[in-house]
Structures are given as C-alpha cells and as structure tokens.
Design a protein around this motif. Structure first.
Motif, short mmCIF file in Angstrom:
data_model
loop_
_atom_site.label_atom_id
_atom_site.label_comp_id
_atom_site.label_asym_id
_atom_site.label_seq_id
_atom_site.Cartn_x
_atom_site.Cartn_y
_atom_site.Cartn_z
N THR A 138 27.33 64.85 44.57
CA THR A 138 27.40 65.22 45.83
C THR A 138 28.60 65.48 46.78
O THR A 138 28.93 66.46 47.30
N ASP A 139 29.38 64.28 46.55
CA ASP A 139 30.72 64.33 47.21
C ASP A 139 31.64 65.22 46.73
O ASP A 139 32.36 65.92 47.18
N LEU A 140 31.75 65.54 45.48
CA LEU A 140 32.74 66.59 44.69
C LEU A 140 32.18 67.98 45.31
O LEU A 140 33.14 68.59 45.44
N VAL A 141 30.94 68.14 45.24
CA VAL A 141 30.58 69.47 45.80
C VAL A 141 31.28 69.47 47.09
O VAL A 141 31.70 70.62 47.66
N SER A 142 30.84 68.56 48.02
CA SER A 142 31.45 68.60 49.34
C SER A 142 32.92 68.74 49.48
O SER A 142 33.48 69.24 50.61
N LEU A 143 33.63 68.02 48.54
CA LEU A 143 34.88 68.39 48.66
C LEU A 143 35.41 69.93 48.65
O LEU A 143 36.22 70.35 49.07
N ILE A 144 34.85 70.57 47.46
CA ILE A 144 35.06 71.70 47.20
C ILE A 144 34.62 72.61 48.56
O ILE A 144 35.33 73.50 49.07
#
Length: 193
Positions: A101-107
């Motif tokens: 979820t954090d990686l999606v938020s990063l993008i």
C-alpha cells in the motif's frame, strides 16, 4: 560579426543537444547500469538532464504519448520526483520497509504533486520481477491536459533499494499498443551485480 556567428551557432546547435538515442533490440543497461533489459523492438532513449543516476527513460512514439521509466536501485529517503525542498507539496520519499500500500502511495503521490487530481488504482498483484516476487500496479489517471492516461508499474525492494519499471501512455491507443512490449521488457529484466 564573430559574436553573431557564435550566438547563431549556439542557438542552432543547442536544440540538437537534447537528442534521443536509438536503443537497438539487444541487451541494454539502464539507469545506473545495475539493471539490464532486452527489448524486442527498437526504442528511443530520452534525454534525462538533471535526473539522478538511477533513473532512465525510453519512449516508442514520443514522451507525450508513451514512456517507460526505469528506476534502478533508488536509495531510501529519495522520491520519484525531483523537487525543491520548499515546494508546497512533497512527493512521498521511499523507505525500504514500505508495504505494498505504501509503494502504491509512493507512485500516486508523484502524480498528485504534478497536479493530477484523478488517480485510480485498477489492480494490484504479486508479479515475478528480478528473480523474486515484486508488485504489479495498474492505474489510470487524468492530468490537467484532459487526455486520460493509463499506467503499469512493476517494482521490488532489493537490499533496501527500489527497482521499478513503469509504463505510462495515452489511454485511447498508445498504452495498449506498447503494453505487450513493456511486459516483455519486464520479463527480460536482470539485475547486474
């Protein structure tokens, strides 16, 4: 007269400095050289002035229509977007312990900082990438130019560094036309030691 010729030469040659380089269908190192991909067709490597050493970009039809971004070993504390420290909005910085979820938020934060107000996650699933299990994200977004776009990103954290391959393209044709080639690039990706 000499000054005029010098200025004319600089103005004439300067646009040529921002040239694209042809990438032949053979193994090619991208970014900082820690990632090699093998395209099945020729691509155009985009000029990456001011980009960090771990970033590279290619296009088939021009960056306004489609583009592939390579992130090869981005360290913790860095963001996918270069910006001033005093900017009102800051893109999310990468951390090695980020959840999916954090990686999606990063993008997503990278697009939001660029002014995208509509960003929709279409799918999120595990994906084989660089000898292990990565994360595949499919998304759609609408920038302020009114032309809807789609994206596909495959990413994995290795040794506390981010490895990412991301395709963006205009929804009406270019994304779907380039997607099979992008998926072949992802499948061909090899980490170099």
């Amino acid at each position: 007269m000499k000054n005029f010729l010098f200025v004319f030469a600089v103005l004439f040659l300067l646009p040529g400095c921002a040239t694209y380089r042809l990438v032949e269908p053979e193994p090619a190192a991208v970014g900082d050289g820690s990632l090699t991909v093998t395209p099945t067709r020729a691509w155009n490597a985009m000029p990456m002035y001011g980009a960090p050493e771990w970033e590279d970009g290619w296009t088939r039809n021009g960056p306004l229509l489609d583009s592939v971004q390579f992130i090869t070993g981005m360290p913790e504390g860095k963001a996918l977007l270069k910006q001033r420290r005093k900017a009102d909005q800051q893109a999310t910085a990468f951390r090695a312990d980020m959840t999916p979820t954090d990686l999606v938020s990063l993008i997503e934060s990278t697009y939001r900082v660029r002014g995208v107000t509509v960003f929709t996650v279409e799918s999120l699933a595990p994906e084989p990438f660089l000898g292990g299990t990565g994360l595949k994200l499919r998304y759609a977004y609408a920038p302020d130019d009114g032309i809807s776009r789609k994206g596909s990103a495959v990413m994995r954290v290795i040794d506390a560094k981010l490895y990412l391959m991301k395709l963006d393209g205009v929804s009406s044709h270019y994304f779907d036309a380039v997607l099979p080639e992008f998926e072949e690039l992802v499948a061909s990706a090899r980490q170099e030691n």
